[in-house]
Design an enzyme around this catalytic site. Structure first.
Site, PDB file in Angstrom:
ATOM      1  CG  ASN A 156      -0.208  -0.071   2.524  1.00 57.22           C
ATOM      2  OD1 ASN A 156       0.663  -0.919   2.715  1.00 57.22           O
ATOM      3  ND2 ASN A 156      -0.547   0.794   3.450  1.00 57.22           N
ATOM      4  CD  GLN A 209      -3.834  -0.330  -1.483  1.00 59.15           C
ATOM      5  OE1 GLN A 209      -4.164   0.265  -2.509  1.00 59.15           O
ATOM      6  NE2 GLN A 209      -4.072   0.172  -0.286  1.00 59.15           N
ATOM      7  CB  SER A 238     -10.808  -3.328   1.965  1.00 61.76           C
ATOM      8  OG  SER A 238     -10.400  -3.886   3.189  1.00 61.76           O
ATOM      9  CG  HIS A 271     -12.241   1.305   1.849  1.00 59.93           C
ATOM     10  ND1 HIS A 271     -11.264   2.253   1.979  1.00 59.93           N
ATOM     11  CD2 HIS A 271     -11.840   0.244   2.583  1.00 59.93           C
ATOM     12  CE1 HIS A 271     -10.302   1.794   2.766  1.00 59.93           C
ATOM     13  NE2 HIS A 271     -10.626   0.575   3.145  1.00 59.93           N
ATOM     14  CB  THR A 295     -27.078  -8.935  11.005  1.00 63.35           C
ATOM     15  OG1 THR A 295     -27.839  -9.576  12.026  1.00 63.35           O
ATOM     16  CG2 THR A 295     -27.978  -8.573   9.839  1.00 63.35           C
ATOM     17  CB  CYS A 329      -4.226   1.756   9.144  1.00 68.10           C
ATOM     18  SG  CYS A 329      -5.527   1.200   8.029  1.00 68.10           S
TER      19      CYS A 329
END
Length: 377
Positions: free
Chosen positions: A151, A179, A199, A201, A237, A323
């Site tokens: 990343n 990535q 991920s 996003h 859920t 992060c």
């Protein structure tokens, strides 16, 4: 604002936003057996199927979760716990010093519990030699975890070759491939990995949604306890709207991937050419890595001041992993590949997306030159 921080997060695409709104309007829980629940289930499974198609795998191999951090932790903690339960003692883990903190933090926690952890040695561009991995594998190696695309540097590993070495010794192989989708080809059907994390996003889907690939025939214990969702492997859920929007976003990203790769390659080459006029600037990213990422070091300039100056000039970039932002520590990725702490603190990451234009790049280079001049005075 010129947004050049796509490695941190890709803004949600219009298609993903529309899909999210559509699915979020459904009232049912996807685990419920009534019509409203089954309507939600259909959207959930359509999203999963879309992601699976883009990643070249069976939908049944994908566990929906909250993203890369959860997936990385799930694999490392579950696999090592199962190994230790079976053998009655801690074993051996192989990883790298340039992994995301979602891999390094559990690896260090395991080391504190008696596990032996081998960190492979990167070259200056963050690449790893398969021969070193072959030599590091042992009879008590429980897992190998090596990212696919880094990343911070954009380094891309030969994942099929590395996974094959582990498989030949019967060792599970995990890769953080967060990535890659939408920029680099991903083929879970041929990669040969046991586990892979993603991920949404990063490809224009919603934040807080991700997927963990588990190779068919591989058992993975849950690390949280509760209901039977996701085959009991990840109870709770499911985010129906998030998974559906993630699938829609990845379908579009995969359809445009080759065009996007060419576009990003041209943008990064333009960025590199423009920065040659900035005194003492050095490039850190590998020439043949992911074109999404450009890493630059400006010796003598403070990274935090550079980012503040760029922000005032209307450019959004970063000093490394989002992060780890705010820690005031030099990037572990940069120091692992040989930068001293001062240079690591003077390094910025620019990352591009399909919506980035040549004009954006030119303006960013101009702003970087100005920010560097201010930060060095």
């Amino acid at each position: 604002m010129i947004y050049l921080d796509y490695a941190a997060t890709h803004p949600m695409t219009p298609e993903a936003l529309a899909a999210y709104a559509q699915a979020a309007a459904l009232p049912g829980n996807p685990a419920s057996v009534h019509a409203a629940g089954q309507a939600a289930r259909e959207r959930l499974e359509e999203g999963r199927a879309r992601v699976a198609a883009a990643l070249r795998t069976d939908p049944r191999t994908l566990i929906a979760n909250s993203g890369g951090t959860e997936g990385d932790n799930h694999v490392l903690l579950s696999v090592t716990r199962a190994w230790q339960d079976a053998h009655g003692r801690p074993g051996h883990l192989i990883t790298t010093p340039t992994e995301h903190s979602a891999v390094l933090a559990p690896a260090r926690a395991l080391a504190a519990q008696g596990w032996q952890v081998t960190f492979l040695t990167p070259d200056r561009h963050g690449q790893y030699d398969p021969a070193e991995l072959a030599g590091a594998l042992r009879g008590d190696t429980a897992l190998v975890s090596i990212h696919h695309a880094n990343n911070e540097l954009g380094s891309v590993q030969d994942t099929p070759a590395l996974a094959a070495l582990a498989a030949a010794r019967g060792v599970p192989y995990h890769t953080d491939a967060v990535q890659a989708p939408g920029v680099l080809p991903v083929d879970l059907g041929t990669w040969g990995v046991t586990f892979a994390t993603f991920s949404a996003h990063k490809w224009g889907g919603p934040r807080g949604v991700g997927f963990l690939y588990v190779q068919r025939g591989t058992h993975l214990n849950a690390v949280t306890l509760g209901g039977g969702q996701e085959g009991g492997t990840r109870p709770g859920t499911q985010d129906t709207a998030g998974v559906y929007a993630a699938g829609v976003a990845l379908t579009h990203a995969e359809q445009a991937r080759e065009t996007t790769h060419a576009h990003l390659s041209a943008l990064r080459a333009r960025f590199e050419a423009g920065t040659r006029a900035i005194p003492d600037l050095r490039l850190n990213h590998p020439p043949h890595g992911s074109p999404k990422v450009a890493s630059v070091t400006l010796p003598g300039a403070d990274g935090e001041a550079l980012l503040m100056n760029l922000d005032m000039l209307g450019v959004a970039a970063s000093a490394g992993s989002a992060c780890s932002a705010g820690t005031m520590q030099p990037s572990h990725v940069l120091t692992a590949v040989g930068l001293n702490e001062a240079d690591a603190r003077s390094t910025l990451r620019f990352s591009f997306g399909a919506a980035t234009t040549e004009q954006d790049v030119d303006a960013a280079v101009h702003a970087l030159a100005q920010a560097a001049a201010w930060s060095r005075t």
